[in-house]
Design a protein around this motif. Structure first.
Motif, PDB file in Angstrom:
ATOM      1  N   ASN A   9      39.790  47.011 -40.396  1.00 37.40           N
ATOM      2  CA  ASN A   9      40.438  48.174 -41.022  1.00 37.40           C
ATOM      3  C   ASN A   9      40.709  47.979 -42.519  1.00 37.40           C
ATOM      4  OD1 ASN A   9      40.587  49.231 -38.446  1.00 37.40           O
ATOM      5  ND2 ASN A   9      42.836  49.212 -38.347  1.00 37.40           N
ATOM      6  N   LYS A  10      41.239  46.853 -42.914  1.00 39.20           N
ATOM      7  CA  LYS A  10      41.689  46.683 -44.296  1.00 39.20           C
ATOM      8  C   LYS A  10      40.552  46.379 -45.267  1.00 39.20           C
ATOM      9  CE  LYS A  10      45.577  47.938 -43.017  1.00 39.20           C
ATOM     10  NZ  LYS A  10      46.205  47.329 -41.926  1.00 39.20           N
ATOM     11  N   ILE A  11      39.438  45.904 -44.731  1.00 37.10           N
ATOM     12  CA  ILE A  11      38.240  45.802 -45.574  1.00 37.10           C
ATOM     13  C   ILE A  11      37.770  47.225 -45.904  1.00 37.10           C
ATOM     14  CG2 ILE A  11      35.867  44.964 -45.750  1.00 37.10           C
ATOM     15  CD1 ILE A  11      37.854  42.671 -45.502  1.00 37.10           C
ATOM     16  N   ALA A  12      37.806  48.080 -44.871  1.00 34.03           N
ATOM     17  CA  ALA A  12      37.389  49.477 -45.063  1.00 34.03           C
ATOM     18  C   ALA A  12      38.362  50.224 -45.975  1.00 34.03           C
ATOM     19  CB  ALA A  12      37.291  50.182 -43.708  1.00 34.03           C
ATOM     20  N   LEU A  13      39.648  49.874 -45.887  1.00 35.92           N
ATOM     21  CA  LEU A  13      40.644  50.532 -46.737  1.00 35.92           C
ATOM     22  C   LEU A  13      40.337  50.274 -48.221  1.00 35.92           C
ATOM     23  CD1 LEU A  13      43.399  52.102 -46.514  1.00 35.92           C
ATOM     24  CD2 LEU A  13      44.503  49.884 -46.862  1.00 35.92           C
ATOM     25  N   LEU A  14      40.011  49.018 -48.527  1.00 35.02           N
ATOM     26  CA  LEU A  14      39.667  48.672 -49.918  1.00 35.02           C
ATOM     27  C   LEU A  14      38.352  49.363 -50.315  1.00 35.02           C
ATOM     28  CD1 LEU A  14      40.426  46.972 -52.395  1.00 35.02           C
ATOM     29  CD2 LEU A  14      39.193  45.035 -51.343  1.00 35.02           C
ATOM     30  N   ARG A  15      37.385  49.372 -49.410  1.00 32.70           N
ATOM     31  CA  ARG A  15      36.080  50.017 -49.672  1.00 32.70           C
ATOM     32  C   ARG A  15      36.259  51.495 -50.008  1.00 32.70           C
ATOM     33  NH1 ARG A  15      32.710  51.649 -45.198  1.00 32.70           N
ATOM     34  NH2 ARG A  15      34.625  52.714 -44.572  1.00 32.70           N
ATOM     35  N   GLY A  21      30.906  51.562 -52.283  1.00 37.27           N
ATOM     36  CA  GLY A  21      30.572  50.827 -51.048  1.00 37.27           C
ATOM     37  C   GLY A  21      30.978  49.361 -51.103  1.00 37.27           C
ATOM     38  N   VAL A  22      31.753  49.001 -52.109  1.00 36.99           N
ATOM     39  CA  VAL A  22      32.253  47.627 -52.274  1.00 36.99           C
ATOM     40  C   VAL A  22      33.750  47.591 -51.934  1.00 36.99           C
ATOM     41  CG1 VAL A  22      32.668  45.777 -53.954  1.00 36.99           C
ATOM     42  CG2 VAL A  22      30.540  47.103 -54.061  1.00 36.99           C
ATOM     43  N   PRO A  23      34.150  46.614 -51.064  1.00 36.24           N
ATOM     44  CA  PRO A  23      33.415  45.598 -50.323  1.00 36.24           C
ATOM     45  C   PRO A  23      32.558  46.199 -49.218  1.00 36.24           C
ATOM     46  CG  PRO A  23      35.713  45.550 -49.649  1.00 36.24           C
ATOM     47  CD  PRO A  23      35.626  46.501 -50.808  1.00 36.24           C
ATOM     48  N   ASP A  24      31.416  45.529 -48.957  1.00 35.83           N
ATOM     49  CA  ASP A  24      30.449  46.002 -47.967  1.00 35.83           C
ATOM     50  C   ASP A  24      30.922  45.623 -46.564  1.00 35.83           C
ATOM     51  OD1 ASP A  24      26.849  45.356 -47.447  1.00 35.83           O
ATOM     52  OD2 ASP A  24      28.343  46.500 -46.317  1.00 35.83           O
ATOM     53  N   LEU A  25      31.226  46.626 -45.748  1.00 40.61           N
ATOM     54  CA  LEU A  25      31.786  46.366 -44.414  1.00 40.61           C
ATOM     55  C   LEU A  25      30.808  45.569 -43.555  1.00 40.61           C
ATOM     56  CD1 LEU A  25      34.468  47.267 -43.020  1.00 40.61           C
ATOM     57  CD2 LEU A  25      33.112  49.060 -41.906  1.00 40.61           C
ATOM     58  N   ARG A  26      29.495  45.893 -43.691  1.00 36.65           N
ATOM     59  CA  ARG A  26      28.497  45.180 -42.899  1.00 36.65           C
ATOM     60  C   ARG A  26      28.531  43.678 -43.208  1.00 36.65           C
ATOM     61  NH1 ARG A  26      23.471  46.983 -41.029  1.00 36.65           N
ATOM     62  NH2 ARG A  26      23.707  48.893 -42.232  1.00 36.65           N
ATOM     63  N   ARG A  27      28.655  43.371 -44.508  1.00 37.78           N
ATOM     64  CA  ARG A  27      28.651  41.950 -44.904  1.00 37.78           C
ATOM     65  C   ARG A  27      29.863  41.222 -44.333  1.00 37.78           C
ATOM     66  NH1 ARG A  27      27.199  37.748 -47.406  1.00 37.78           N
ATOM     67  NH2 ARG A  27      28.473  36.561 -48.899  1.00 37.78           N
ATOM     68  N   HIS A  43      39.628  50.590 -35.848  1.00 39.00           N
ATOM     69  CA  HIS A  43      40.524  51.657 -35.412  1.00 39.00           C
ATOM     70  C   HIS A  43      40.179  52.905 -36.233  1.00 39.00           C
ATOM     71  CE1 HIS A  43      44.875  52.739 -34.058  1.00 39.00           C
ATOM     72  NE2 HIS A  43      44.121  53.804 -34.134  1.00 39.00           N
ATOM     73  N   PRO A  44      39.201  53.673 -35.809  1.00 34.89           N
ATOM     74  CA  PRO A  44      38.773  54.855 -36.583  1.00 34.89           C
ATOM     75  C   PRO A  44      39.793  55.988 -36.479  1.00 34.89           C
ATOM     76  CG  PRO A  44      37.518  54.710 -34.543  1.00 34.89           C
ATOM     77  CD  PRO A  44      38.389  53.497 -34.592  1.00 34.89           C
ATOM     78  N   ARG A  45      40.824  55.942 -37.297  1.00 30.24           N
ATOM     79  CA  ARG A  45      41.898  56.945 -37.225  1.00 30.24           C
ATOM     80  C   ARG A  45      41.376  58.333 -37.633  1.00 30.24           C
ATOM     81  NH1 ARG A  45      46.935  54.937 -36.455  1.00 30.24           N
ATOM     82  NH2 ARG A  45      47.196  52.674 -36.629  1.00 30.24           N
ATOM     83  N   PRO A  46      42.026  59.388 -37.162  1.00 29.29           N
ATOM     84  CA  PRO A  46      41.556  60.758 -37.471  1.00 29.29           C
ATOM     85  C   PRO A  46      41.444  61.051 -38.962  1.00 29.29           C
ATOM     86  CG  PRO A  46      43.174  60.829 -35.696  1.00 29.29           C
ATOM     87  CD  PRO A  46      43.154  59.410 -36.196  1.00 29.29           C
ATOM     88  N   ASP A  47      42.322  60.472 -39.777  1.00 26.01           N
ATOM     89  CA  ASP A  47      42.276  60.765 -41.222  1.00 26.01           C
ATOM     90  C   ASP A  47      41.277  59.877 -41.970  1.00 26.01           C
ATOM     91  OD1 ASP A  47      45.488  59.093 -41.931  1.00 26.01           O
ATOM     92  OD2 ASP A  47      43.521  58.289 -41.365  1.00 26.01           O
ATOM     93  N   HIS A  50      40.734  54.364 -43.377  1.00 24.39           N
ATOM     94  CA  HIS A  50      39.993  53.121 -43.533  1.00 24.39           C
ATOM     95  C   HIS A  50      38.667  53.203 -42.775  1.00 24.39           C
ATOM     96  CE1 HIS A  50      42.246  52.299 -39.890  1.00 24.39           C
ATOM     97  NE2 HIS A  50      43.343  51.933 -40.525  1.00 24.39           N
ATOM     98  N   ILE A  51      38.647  52.863 -41.517  1.00 24.56           N
ATOM     99  CA  ILE A  51      37.396  52.934 -40.739  1.00 24.56           C
ATOM    100  C   ILE A  51      36.986  54.389 -40.550  1.00 24.56           C
ATOM    101  CG2 ILE A  51      36.360  52.488 -38.466  1.00 24.56           C
ATOM    102  CD1 ILE A  51      36.610  49.958 -40.084  1.00 24.56           C
ATOM    103  N   ARG A  52      35.738  54.684 -40.903  1.00 26.35           N
ATOM    104  CA  ARG A  52      35.201  56.040 -40.751  1.00 26.35           C
ATOM    105  C   ARG A  52      34.364  56.109 -39.478  1.00 26.35           C
ATOM    106  NH1 ARG A  52      33.340  55.669 -46.996  1.00 26.35           N
ATOM    107  NH2 ARG A  52      35.239  56.478 -47.989  1.00 26.35           N
TER     108      ARG A  52
END
Ligand SMILES: CC(=O)[C@@H](O)[C@H](O)COP(=O)(O)O
Ligand SMILES: NCC(=O)COP(=O)(O)O
Length: 245
Positions: A9-15, A21-27, A43-47, A50-52
């Motif tokens: 989640n928090k990698i995606a939040l920063l992205r 696209g940085v940081p790259d979630l795949r990496r 945790h793909p939250r409705p809003d 972070h995670i889409r």
């Protein structure tokens, strides 16, 4: 020994704070697994703070060749959106949480009132019908275990937020005893016992001593903060080791 599922989640939040696209979630998914994590949690939250929804197929595709063994855990409230994501990506595990759409974070477990059972029941059936493991996010309360058992869920994730808060204050012993009693009751009922929320390298050892049969800890926030200081790969390896006692 408990398995580590790294929550991204928090990698995606920063992205999401840039359009680069940085940081790259795949990496970071690859780095976590290469560092010894036993799985990934999102945790793909409705809003989509972070995670889409669009992140999930990419992660499912990345992990598919590594299955079985490496597990994908999708968390969320069992609304139509989440269940569509679950059906489309067929994760090994789904952890259902009672979060409202705009919840600041996950801060309570299911009580499994009749109204809540109306919500969790069909989701549990759908998850199991596609071969997934259905986990219910619960507070540390032995009294809820009987309702989990009759719900058809395969296990629980014990919410460790209150434990982490008490640990910071040095007053965690009674909370830890409640976690241990809940975990023991769940184990006796034949349920999988997971834990998560605000776990870190300091509060994990007493938790493992109290619940040595813990199956999995899903950890994201504190692990990501530690990684800012010590590097992501080394940090994931340290959390894997901390859960091995
Ligand atoms: C259920 C739980 O405790 C966490 O998995 C949750 O994903 C945290 O959500 P945020 O990362 O949005 O705070
Ligand atoms: N289910 C807990 C989780 O996935 C991560 O929680 P946190 O470590 O980000 O608090």
């Amino acid at each position: 020994m408990a398995h580590l599922s790294v929550n991204l989640n928090k990698i995606a939040l920063l992205r999401n704070s840039r359009h680069t696209g940085v940081p790259d979630l795949r990496r970071f998914a690859h780095l976590a697994l290469e560092a010894g994590a036993h799985g990934l949690t999102v945790h793909p939250r409705p809003d989509e703070r972070h995670i889409r929804g669009s992140d999930v197929p990419m992660l499912a595709d990345l992990m598919r060749p590594l299955r079985p063994g490496i597990e994908f855990n999708i968390e969320g409230y069992p609304d139509a959106r989440l269940m569509h994501i679950v059906r489309a990506n067929r994760p090994e595990q789904v952890t259902l949480v009672p979060d409202a759409p705009g919840a600041f974070t996950s801060d309570e477990g299911w009580k499994l009132t009749p109204a809540q059972v109306q919500v969790t029941g069909p989701a549990i059936q759908a998850i199991k019908a596609q071969g997934g493991r259905a986990i219910l996010f619960i507070d540390a309360d032995p009294a809820v275990i009987d309702r989990v058992r009759t719900s058809g869920a395969d296990g629980v994730e014990i919410y460790t937020g209150p434990y982490a808060e008490a640990f910071r204050a040095g007053t965690h012993q009674p909370v830890l005893e409640r976690i241990a009693a809940t975990a023991a009751r769940a184990r006796e009922a034949g349920l999988v016992v997971n834990a998560g929320h605000d776990l870190n390298l300091h509060n994990i050892p007493p938790l493992m001593a109290a619940v040595p049969f813990l199956a999995e800890a899903s950890i994201g926030h504190e692990l990501t903060a530690d990684a800012l200081e010590n590097g992501f790969t080394a940090t994931v390896a340290a959390y894997v080791k901390a859960l091995q006692v």
